[in-house]
Design a protein around this motif. Structure first.
Motif, PDB file in Angstrom:
ATOM      1  N   PHE A  60       0.914  -1.158   0.054  1.00 30.14           N
ATOM      2  CA  PHE A  60      -0.021   0.037   0.242  1.00 30.14           C
ATOM      3  C   PHE A  60       0.989   1.262   0.092  1.00 30.14           C
ATOM      4  CE2 PHE A  60      -2.513  -2.986   2.579  1.00 30.14           C
ATOM      5  CZ  PHE A  60      -3.417  -3.447   1.679  1.00 30.14           C
ATOM      6  N   ASN A  61       2.164   1.177  -0.184  1.00 32.41           N
ATOM      7  CA  ASN A  61       3.101   2.189  -0.136  1.00 32.41           C
ATOM      8  C   ASN A  61       3.072   3.133   1.116  1.00 32.41           C
ATOM      9  OD1 ASN A  61       1.736   1.860  -3.334  1.00 32.41           O
ATOM     10  ND2 ASN A  61       3.977   2.001  -3.235  1.00 32.41           N
ATOM     11  N   ARG A  72      -1.659   6.441 -11.985  1.00 33.02           N
ATOM     12  CA  ARG A  72      -1.285   5.706 -12.976  1.00 33.02           C
ATOM     13  C   ARG A  72      -1.378   6.444 -14.244  1.00 33.02           C
ATOM     14  NH1 ARG A  72      -5.057   4.303  -9.212  1.00 33.02           N
ATOM     15  NH2 ARG A  72      -5.332   2.099  -8.714  1.00 33.02           N
ATOM     16  N   ILE A  96       1.626   2.230 -12.368  1.00 38.75           N
ATOM     17  CA  ILE A  96       1.171   2.788 -11.284  1.00 38.75           C
ATOM     18  C   ILE A  96       2.530   3.344 -10.172  1.00 38.75           C
ATOM     19  CG2 ILE A  96       0.608   0.830  -9.533  1.00 38.75           C
ATOM     20  CD1 ILE A  96      -1.548   2.581  -8.590  1.00 38.75           C
ATOM     21  N   HIS A  97       2.409   4.585 -10.094  1.00 37.93           N
ATOM     22  CA  HIS A  97       3.477   4.947  -9.265  1.00 37.93           C
ATOM     23  C   HIS A  97       4.885   4.647  -9.911  1.00 37.93           C
ATOM     24  CE1 HIS A  97       0.266   5.883  -6.484  1.00 37.93           C
ATOM     25  NE2 HIS A  97       0.198   4.919  -5.872  1.00 37.93           N
ATOM     26  N   HIS A 171       3.488   9.144  -0.137  1.00 38.69           N
ATOM     27  CA  HIS A 171       2.155   8.465   0.123  1.00 38.69           C
ATOM     28  C   HIS A 171       1.904   8.086   1.534  1.00 38.69           C
ATOM     29  CE1 HIS A 171      -0.799   5.308  -1.163  1.00 38.69           C
ATOM     30  NE2 HIS A 171      -0.797   5.901  -2.597  1.00 38.69           N
ATOM     31  N   TYR A 173      -0.257   7.853   5.008  1.00 45.24           N
ATOM     32  CA  TYR A 173      -1.594   7.888   5.333  1.00 45.24           C
ATOM     33  C   TYR A 173      -1.879   8.523   6.687  1.00 45.24           C
ATOM     34  CZ  TYR A 173      -2.176   4.002   1.881  1.00 45.24           C
ATOM     35  OH  TYR A 173      -2.364   3.241   0.524  1.00 45.24           O
ATOM     36  N   ASN A 202      -9.808   3.534 -12.573  1.00 40.26           N
ATOM     37  CA  ASN A 202      -9.136   4.566 -11.752  1.00 40.26           C
ATOM     38  C   ASN A 202      -8.246   5.498 -12.666  1.00 40.26           C
ATOM     39  OD1 ASN A 202      -9.272   2.039 -10.157  1.00 40.26           O
ATOM     40  ND2 ASN A 202      -8.803   3.425  -8.499  1.00 40.26           N
ATOM     41  N   ASP A 245     -10.821   7.995  -4.371  1.00 39.73           N
ATOM     42  CA  ASP A 245      -9.153   7.736  -4.750  1.00 39.73           C
ATOM     43  C   ASP A 245      -9.199   8.883  -5.907  1.00 39.73           C
ATOM     44  OD1 ASP A 245      -7.011   6.598  -5.368  1.00 39.73           O
ATOM     45  OD2 ASP A 245      -7.849   4.827  -6.090  1.00 39.73           O
ATOM     46  N   PHE A 276      -6.848   9.568  -1.192  1.00 38.53           N
ATOM     47  CA  PHE A 276      -7.018   8.266  -1.377  1.00 38.53           C
ATOM     48  C   PHE A 276      -7.656   7.664   0.213  1.00 38.53           C
ATOM     49  CE2 PHE A 276      -5.524   3.699  -1.296  1.00 38.53           C
ATOM     50  CZ  PHE A 276      -6.268   3.400  -1.977  1.00 38.53           C
ATOM     51  N   GLU A 300      -2.030  13.355  -1.582  1.00 37.85           N
ATOM     52  CA  GLU A 300      -0.829  12.938  -2.592  1.00 37.85           C
ATOM     53  C   GLU A 300      -0.744  14.311  -3.310  1.00 37.85           C
ATOM     54  OE1 GLU A 300      -1.704   9.358  -4.573  1.00 37.85           O
ATOM     55  OE2 GLU A 300      -2.634   8.717  -2.685  1.00 37.85           O
TER      56      GLU A 300
HETATM   57  C1  G6D Z   1      -2.721   5.447  -4.954  1.00 30.00           C
HETATM   58  O1  G6D Z   1      -4.793   5.941  -6.280  1.00 30.00           O
HETATM   59  C2  G6D Z   1      -3.987   4.814  -5.843  1.00 30.00           C
HETATM   60  C3  G6D Z   1      -4.778   3.746  -5.341  1.00 30.00           C
HETATM   61  O2  G6D Z   1      -5.818   3.444  -6.233  1.00 30.00           O
HETATM   62  C4  G6D Z   1      -3.717   2.733  -5.130  1.00 30.00           C
HETATM   63  O3  G6D Z   1      -4.467   1.596  -4.516  1.00 30.00           O
HETATM   64  C5  G6D Z   1      -2.929   3.183  -3.820  1.00 30.00           C
HETATM   65  O4  G6D Z   1      -2.073   4.287  -4.354  1.00 30.00           O
HETATM   66  C6  G6D Z   1      -1.813   2.140  -3.429  1.00 30.00           C
HETATM   67  O5  G6D Z   1      -3.255   6.263  -3.898  1.00 30.00           O
END
Ligand code: G6D
Length: 340
Positions: A60-61, A72, A96-97, A171, A173, A202, A245, A276, A300
């Motif tokens: 989940f970073n 993305r 992603i990321h 990232h 939380y 997404n 999100d 998110f 973010e």
């Molecule tokens: C990001 O927008 C994405 C999410 O969809 C993803 O699941 C998360 O990173 C790990 O915030």
């Protein structure tokens, strides 16, 4: 105020900063924040004790520096100066990321600098095109500064060898609840809260955002009112994702998030904030996974994800060869009922 370094196994160092009422911990693995406490209250999600096992598994970073590109990129493909680039697909058909070898998986070099009223950790690395398949290498310095009035600032300084995309963010939380219960009771506020809608995968579907302040008639909106909205458009998005999100435009480069105990103020020079709300926590099969949906939320600060495919040459994430890049975001925590 002082800092100390503790080494765990797997090359993971924890850099622990003690500012009496608040304590904050960073690590060289992903130049990430691991913990931030106000007295005994954890205000971010993380794991100080077993960081060396926890972070290398966590999908989940948590707290990580994300890059070179946050969010993305549709179909893991983009065009720059007439050339098509194909990236790794690490989220269905998308990138992603920054891909599987993103900054969140890198060990950074670092230096701790103690100054009057603040402590800086300067993390450095080089992002290599051969690892992530974007054009150009990027020399990167990420400076985390913690200051005596409980403000955490992140600065990004970078220079690329070729014209490329650069869209870094953190990232982390947050959860401001003393009992760490779900964040549905938190309120987000800003003079502008425009939310971009997403398609089924997404990806930002339109550059015409929904004005939440107009929809809710207030500059301060509880997450749960968004989650349970009866507005058709918002309801469709919430039921598709189980929460937020989404990228936002905010007003005057700042927003706050609060509950009855704490207020978190975010200031950024980045054009957007992706919020998110940790909507599905089930994908991690591990004893470490103690999280339920809405256990936290991210802020973010970045350019709108997929900007290169939405805006082409106008995409704000494009950086030119040799031109110094700089951006800055700060998060400041206030305990309510106390003068600061
Ligand atoms: C990001 O927008 C994405 C999410 O969809 C993803 O699941 C998360 O990173 C790990 O915030």
């Amino acid at each position: 105020m002082f800092a100390k370094v503790e080494s765990q196994s797997n090359g993971i160092d924890l850099i622990k900063i003690d500012n009496e009422e608040t304590k904050i911990v960073f690590t060289n693995y992903g130049a990430r924040i691991v913990s931030w406490k106000f007295d005994d209250n954890n205000i971010v999600l993380g794991n100080v004790v077993e960081a060396d096992e926890f972070y290398q598994e966590n999908p989940f970073n948590f707290g990580a520096t994300i890059g070179r590109y946050g969010g993305r990129i549709a179909d893991a493909t983009f065009e720059l100066d007439g050339k098509t680039y194909h990236l790794d697909k690490n989220n269905n058909n998308h990138n992603i990321h920054g891909g599987p070898k993103g900054l969140d998986t890198q060990f950074f070099d670092y230096e701790v600098i103690e100054q009057v009223g603040q402590i800086k950790i300067v993390f450095t690395t080089t992002i290599k095109s051969e690892n992530d398949h974007f054009p150009g290498d990027i020399d990167l310095e990420i400076i985390h500064t913690y200051d005596i009035d409980h403000k955490w600032t992140i600065e990004y300084k970078a220079t690329a060898t070729e014209k490329t995309l650069f869209n870094p963010m953190n990232h982390v939380y947050f959860n401001l609840n003393r009992d760490n219960n779900v964040i549905d009771n938190h309120c987000i506020s800003s003079s502008k809260l425009d939310m971009y809608l997403l398609d089924e995968e997404n990806i930002v579907a339109s550059l015409e955002p929904v004005d939440l302040i107009h929809k809710f008639g207030s500059e301060s909106i509880q997450f749960k009112d968004i989650f349970n909205s009866e507005d058709g458009v918002i309801q469709e998005q919430m039921s598709r994702y189980g929460g937020i999100d989404h990228p936002f435009d905010i007003g005057n480069n700042e927003m706050t998030v609060e509950n009855k105990h704490f207020l978190l103020k975010v200031q950024t020079d980045m054009p957007n904030v992706v919020i998110f709300t940790f909507n599905d926590t089930t994908s991690w099969e591990s004893d470490f996974n103690i999280y339920k949906a809405h256990s936290g939320f991210t802020l973010e600060t970045q350019c709108i994800p997929n900007d290169i495919n939405l805006l082409g040459e106008e995409a704000p994430s494009i950086i030119e060869a040799g031109q110094p890049y700089y951006s800055k975001t700060s998060y400041k925590i206030f305990e309510k009922g106390k003068e600061q």
